[in-house]
Write an enzyme that holds these catalytic residues in place. Structure first.
Site, PDB file in Angstrom:
ATOM      1  N   LYS A  22       0.832  -1.206   0.000  1.00 46.20           N
ATOM      2  CA  LYS A  22       0.000   0.000   0.000  1.00 46.20           C
ATOM      3  C   LYS A  22       0.864   1.252   0.000  1.00 46.20           C
ATOM      4  O   LYS A  22       0.607   2.200  -0.756  1.00 46.20           O
ATOM      5  CB  LYS A  22      -0.894   0.015   1.250  1.00 46.20           C
ATOM      6  CG  LYS A  22      -1.584   1.353   1.480  1.00 46.20           C
ATOM      7  CD  LYS A  22      -2.445   1.347   2.714  1.00 46.20           C
ATOM      8  CE  LYS A  22      -1.750   1.736   3.988  1.00 46.20           C
ATOM      9  NZ  LYS A  22      -1.537   3.173   4.203  1.00 46.20           N
ATOM     10  N   ASN A  23       1.912   1.259   0.837  1.00 43.42           N
ATOM     11  CA  ASN A  23       2.702   2.486   1.001  1.00 43.42           C
ATOM     12  C   ASN A  23       3.605   2.800  -0.184  1.00 43.42           C
ATOM     13  O   ASN A  23       4.219   3.866  -0.225  1.00 43.42           O
ATOM     14  CB  ASN A  23       3.530   2.412   2.291  1.00 43.42           C
ATOM     15  CG  ASN A  23       2.661   2.632   3.522  1.00 43.42           C
ATOM     16  OD1 ASN A  23       1.460   2.902   3.401  1.00 43.42           O
ATOM     17  ND2 ASN A  23       3.253   2.517   4.697  1.00 43.42           N
ATOM     18  N   CYS A 126      -5.078   8.875   9.857  1.00 42.66           N
ATOM     19  CA  CYS A 126      -5.091   8.106  11.100  1.00 42.66           C
ATOM     20  C   CYS A 126      -4.876   9.029  12.304  1.00 42.66           C
ATOM     21  O   CYS A 126      -4.058   9.946  12.253  1.00 42.66           O
ATOM     22  CB  CYS A 126      -3.931   7.109  11.105  1.00 42.66           C
ATOM     23  SG  CYS A 126      -4.295   5.529  10.381  1.00 42.66           S
ATOM     24  N   ARG A 131       0.596  14.956  12.997  1.00 44.30           N
ATOM     25  CA  ARG A 131       1.417  14.578  11.852  1.00 44.30           C
ATOM     26  C   ARG A 131       1.495  15.792  10.953  1.00 44.30           C
ATOM     27  O   ARG A 131       0.746  15.923  10.006  1.00 44.30           O
ATOM     28  CB  ARG A 131       0.820  13.371  11.141  1.00 44.30           C
ATOM     29  CG  ARG A 131       0.862  12.123  12.001  1.00 44.30           C
ATOM     30  CD  ARG A 131       0.110  10.991  11.365  1.00 44.30           C
ATOM     31  NE  ARG A 131       0.912  10.239  10.406  1.00 44.30           N
ATOM     32  CZ  ARG A 131       0.469   9.169   9.767  1.00 44.30           C
ATOM     33  NH1 ARG A 131      -0.765   8.763   9.952  1.00 44.30           N
ATOM     34  NH2 ARG A 131       1.238   8.528   8.921  1.00 44.30           N
ATOM     35  N   ASP A 316       4.885   0.534  11.934  1.00 47.04           N
ATOM     36  CA  ASP A 316       3.654  -0.073  11.421  1.00 47.04           C
ATOM     37  C   ASP A 316       3.475  -1.533  11.853  1.00 47.04           C
ATOM     38  O   ASP A 316       2.452  -2.143  11.551  1.00 47.04           O
ATOM     39  CB  ASP A 316       3.612   0.015   9.885  1.00 47.04           C
ATOM     40  CG  ASP A 316       3.334   1.435   9.403  1.00 47.04           C
ATOM     41  OD1 ASP A 316       2.969   2.289  10.234  1.00 47.04           O
ATOM     42  OD2 ASP A 316       3.470   1.684   8.181  1.00 47.04           O
ATOM     43  N   ARG A 408      -8.710  -0.418   4.783  1.00 44.88           N
ATOM     44  CA  ARG A 408      -7.849   0.603   4.190  1.00 44.88           C
ATOM     45  C   ARG A 408      -6.505   0.001   3.803  1.00 44.88           C
ATOM     46  O   ARG A 408      -5.879   0.452   2.856  1.00 44.88           O
ATOM     47  CB  ARG A 408      -7.602   1.745   5.193  1.00 44.88           C
ATOM     48  CG  ARG A 408      -8.807   2.616   5.436  1.00 44.88           C
ATOM     49  CD  ARG A 408      -8.401   3.813   6.260  1.00 44.88           C
ATOM     50  NE  ARG A 408      -7.086   4.266   5.830  1.00 44.88           N
ATOM     51  CZ  ARG A 408      -6.153   4.748   6.624  1.00 44.88           C
ATOM     52  NH1 ARG A 408      -6.373   4.875   7.919  1.00 44.88           N
ATOM     53  NH2 ARG A 408      -4.994   5.144   6.157  1.00 44.88           N
TER      54      ARG A 408
HETATM   55  C1  UD1 Z   1       4.543   6.866   6.296  1.00 50.95           C
HETATM   56  C2  UD1 Z   1       3.669   5.639   6.145  1.00 50.95           C
HETATM   57  C3  UD1 Z   1       3.159   5.163   7.502  1.00 50.95           C
HETATM   58  C4  UD1 Z   1       4.336   4.943   8.447  1.00 50.95           C
HETATM   59  C5  UD1 Z   1       5.247   6.183   8.505  1.00 50.95           C
HETATM   60  C6  UD1 Z   1       6.518   5.949   9.306  1.00 50.95           C
HETATM   61  C7  UD1 Z   1       2.642   5.839   3.961  1.00 50.95           C
HETATM   62  C8  UD1 Z   1       1.403   6.055   3.157  1.00 50.95           C
HETATM   63  N1  UD1 Z   1       2.536   5.940   5.290  1.00 50.95           N
HETATM   64  O1  UD1 Z   1       3.735   7.902   6.845  1.00 50.95           O
HETATM   65  O2  UD1 Z   1       2.448   3.929   7.311  1.00 50.95           O
HETATM   66  O3  UD1 Z   1       3.841   4.687   9.744  1.00 50.95           O
HETATM   67  O4  UD1 Z   1       5.634   6.562   7.170  1.00 50.95           O
HETATM   68  O5  UD1 Z   1       7.224   4.865   8.794  1.00 50.95           O
HETATM   69  O6  UD1 Z   1       3.694   5.561   3.429  1.00 50.95           O
HETATM   70  N2  UD1 Z   1       6.896  14.663  10.469  1.00 50.95           N
HETATM   71  C9  UD1 Z   1       7.018  16.013  10.737  1.00 50.95           C
HETATM   72  N3  UD1 Z   1       6.831  16.908   9.719  1.00 50.95           N
HETATM   73  C10 UD1 Z   1       6.526  16.530   8.443  1.00 50.95           C
HETATM   74  C11 UD1 Z   1       6.404  15.133   8.182  1.00 50.95           C
HETATM   75  C12 UD1 Z   1       6.602  14.220   9.212  1.00 50.95           C
HETATM   76  O7  UD1 Z   1       7.277  16.403  11.874  1.00 50.95           O
HETATM   77  O8  UD1 Z   1       6.364  17.381   7.564  1.00 50.95           O
HETATM   78  C13 UD1 Z   1       7.101  13.672  11.562  1.00 50.95           C
HETATM   79  C14 UD1 Z   1       5.851  12.866  11.876  1.00 50.95           C
HETATM   80  O9  UD1 Z   1       5.004  13.516  12.772  1.00 50.95           O
HETATM   81  C15 UD1 Z   1       6.438  11.597  12.466  1.00 50.95           C
HETATM   82  C16 UD1 Z   1       7.738  11.418  11.672  1.00 50.95           C
HETATM   83  O10 UD1 Z   1       8.035  12.699  11.112  1.00 50.95           O
HETATM   84  O11 UD1 Z   1       6.767  11.761  13.798  1.00 50.95           O
HETATM   85  C17 UD1 Z   1       7.693  10.403  10.579  1.00 50.95           C
HETATM   86  O12 UD1 Z   1       6.562  10.617   9.765  1.00 50.95           O
HETATM   87  P1  UD1 Z   1       6.563  10.252   8.205  1.00 50.95           P
HETATM   88  O13 UD1 Z   1       7.701   9.344   7.907  1.00 50.95           O
HETATM   89  O14 UD1 Z   1       6.459  11.506   7.425  1.00 50.95           O
HETATM   90  O15 UD1 Z   1       5.191   9.457   8.072  1.00 50.95           O
HETATM   91  P2  UD1 Z   1       4.238   9.410   6.819  1.00 50.95           P
HETATM   92  O16 UD1 Z   1       5.025   9.617   5.574  1.00 50.95           O
HETATM   93  O17 UD1 Z   1       3.047  10.243   7.058  1.00 50.95           O
END
Ligand code: UD1
Length: 429
Positions: A22-23, A126, A131, A316, A408
């Site tokens: 999915k990711n 979620c 986030r 995850d 999902r």
């Molecule tokens: C993706 C995955 C999710 C997984 C996560 C971490 C998908 C669709 N989802 O989510 O399943 O749990 O990676 O492996 O691929 N952060 C910030 N600012 C930003 C972006 C992120 O502070 O602009 C922080 C987040 O709050 C979190 C950390 O960085 O603490 C990691 O988040 P991130 O890797 O960005 O998660 P997603 O890409 O949303």
């Protein structure tokens, strides 16, 4: 709303076909916005999130054709999507669409890179802690986009196109790395991305962008170099297998006992999780077909683990591992370092008799002799599957409510488990 009923106590035996990730599928679908030509994606999983993203991309004008099985295909083969973004009719991603799925925010990179503008609602998704999207916006600013935030929308503008730059992320972010990679692929000149996410799904998207004409070095490592192209072309790409689905079923077998081949799974995508499962007492082998997981009647050893970006133990799989540890002989410790507040499964596991103590980012799990089935509520994608796993080893019936979270991210979960002998069924309505 559908529910899932599990009767615990049956071992799992047989084979489970692992779906496309999915990711990876979601950002790959979004990458179609970068080209006027058609992007063909194979092995796309049949999931609610994929359907939702089709809807969102359709709103921008992407024409999507879906085809299923061909004669001779394995019965579990994923679907093929043909995405054509020849005519982008709208560069706005509205709140009512983006709020349903966080990853849809990622359309911002390709839209501003190709169209010079994007207006994208701040995301929802979620409920696992705050986030934010600041890293995404900083990356686009570095590439020369002007960013404003108005009434819950991010407005990104680059009327003369994006320009290659150096982007250094303060913290590893999968999504922000996708944004930087996709935008840099259509930017003028070279972009250097430092502290990039090393997740296999990032490397998979980069491989597809290369087929489309970007030159990318170092994808899958912390330092990535991208030479942007003036235009990207169409391509054909197969989505890599889902390592989280793989790890989830491996944990399910460790929980219920039995012997299952996870067909199509690739061990190098989840080595840290497989190592932890071995420590806990599961037998893990690699076969021609995929990964073989076995556990006989012996007890589970407790473990200590911290979630971490790839190649560390994935956040995850944290909820699933916690479910497993509720039955270990001794006390386990799990530290969640990626998302605050990703412990909503704890109180539901407690309803089945688990003993878990939370202190900040640390969960201490005291293994118990037996879990007893109960009605429980799914709260997010990975938490819900942890309840199914716990149900597999609970006495009597566990009814998991609100399973739309599961749909999902897990394709035909109850069928895949039932084929291996689990007493599990979906109850409609
Ligand atoms: C993706 C995955 C999710 C997984 C996560 C971490 C998908 C669709 N989802 O989510 O399943 O749990 O990676 O492996 O691929 N952060 C910030 N600012 C930003 C972006 C992120 O502070 O602009 C922080 C987040 O709050 C979190 C950390 O960085 O603490 C990691 O988040 P991130 O890797 O960005 O998660 P997603 O890409 O949303």
């Amino acid at each position: 709303m559908d529910r899932i009923r599990v009767l615990g106590g049956r071992p799992l035996r047989g084979s489970i076909a692992i779906s496309g990730a999915k990711n990876a599928a979601l950002p790959l679908m979004i990458a179609s916005l970068l080209s006027e030509e058609t992007l063909v994606l194979d092995n796309v999983p049949r999931l609610a999130d994929v359907a939702q993203l089709q809807h969102i991309l359709g709103n921008h004008g992407v024409d999507i054709m879906v085809s299923g099985k061909r004669v001779g295909d394995n019965e579990n083969a994923g679907q093929t999507l043909q995405l054509s973004a020849k005519n982008i009719v709208d560069t706005t991603a509205p709140y009512h669409l983006v709020s349903k799925m966080r990853a849809s925010f990622w359309v911002i990179g390709p839209l501003v890179a190709r169209m010079g503008e994007a207006k994208v609602s701040m995301p929802g998704g979620c409920a696992i802690g705050t986030r934010p999207v600041d890293f995404h916006l900083d990356a686009l600013r570095a590439l020369g986009a002007e960013i404003d935030i108005e009434q819950g929308y991010v407005l990104a503008r680059a009327p003369r196109g994006l320009k290659g730059a150096r982007i250094t992320f303060p913290k590893v972010s999968v999504g922000a790395t996708h944004t930087a990679l996709m935008a840099a692929s259509l930017a003028y000149g070279e972009t250097l991305i430092e502290n990039a996410a090393c997740e296999p799904e990032v490397a998979d998207v980069a491989a597809c962008l290369e087929k489309m004409g970007a030159q990318i070095e170092g994808a899958g490592t912390a330092t990535v170099r991208v030479q942007g192209a003036k235009k990207l072309r169409g391509a054909r790409h197969a989505v890599l297998p889902d390592r989280i689905e793989t790890g989830t079923y491996a944990i399910a077998v460790a929980m219920a006992g039995g012997d299952v081949v996870l067909a199509g799974a690739r061990p190098e995508l989840l080595q840290s999780a497989l190592d932890i499962l071995k420590q806990a007492g599961a037998e893990i082998g690699v076969t021609n077909e995929g990964i073989r997981v076995k556990r006989d009647g012996t007890g589970l050893a407790p473990i200590e683990v911290e979630t971490a970006p790839f190649p560390g133990f994935p956040t995850d799989l944290q909820a699933q591992l916690m479910a497993l540890m509720t039955r270990a002989r001794g006390t386990s410790k799990i530290v969640e370092t990626i998302f605050e507040n990703r412990f909503m499964h704890v109180q539901e596991l407690a309803r089945l008799g688990a003993r878990i103590h939370l202190n900040g980012d640390t969960a201490t799990i005291e293994g118990v002799e037996r879990l007893k089935g109960a009605p429980v509520m799914a709260t997010d994608l990975r938490a819900s599957v942890s309840l199914v796993i716990a149900g597999l080893a609970s006495e009597g019936e566990t009814m998991v409510h609100r399973v739309y979270h599961l749909d999902r991210g897990f394709e035909r979960l109850e069928q895949k488990l039932a084929q291996c002998g689990a007493a599990i069924e979906r109850v409609a309505g």
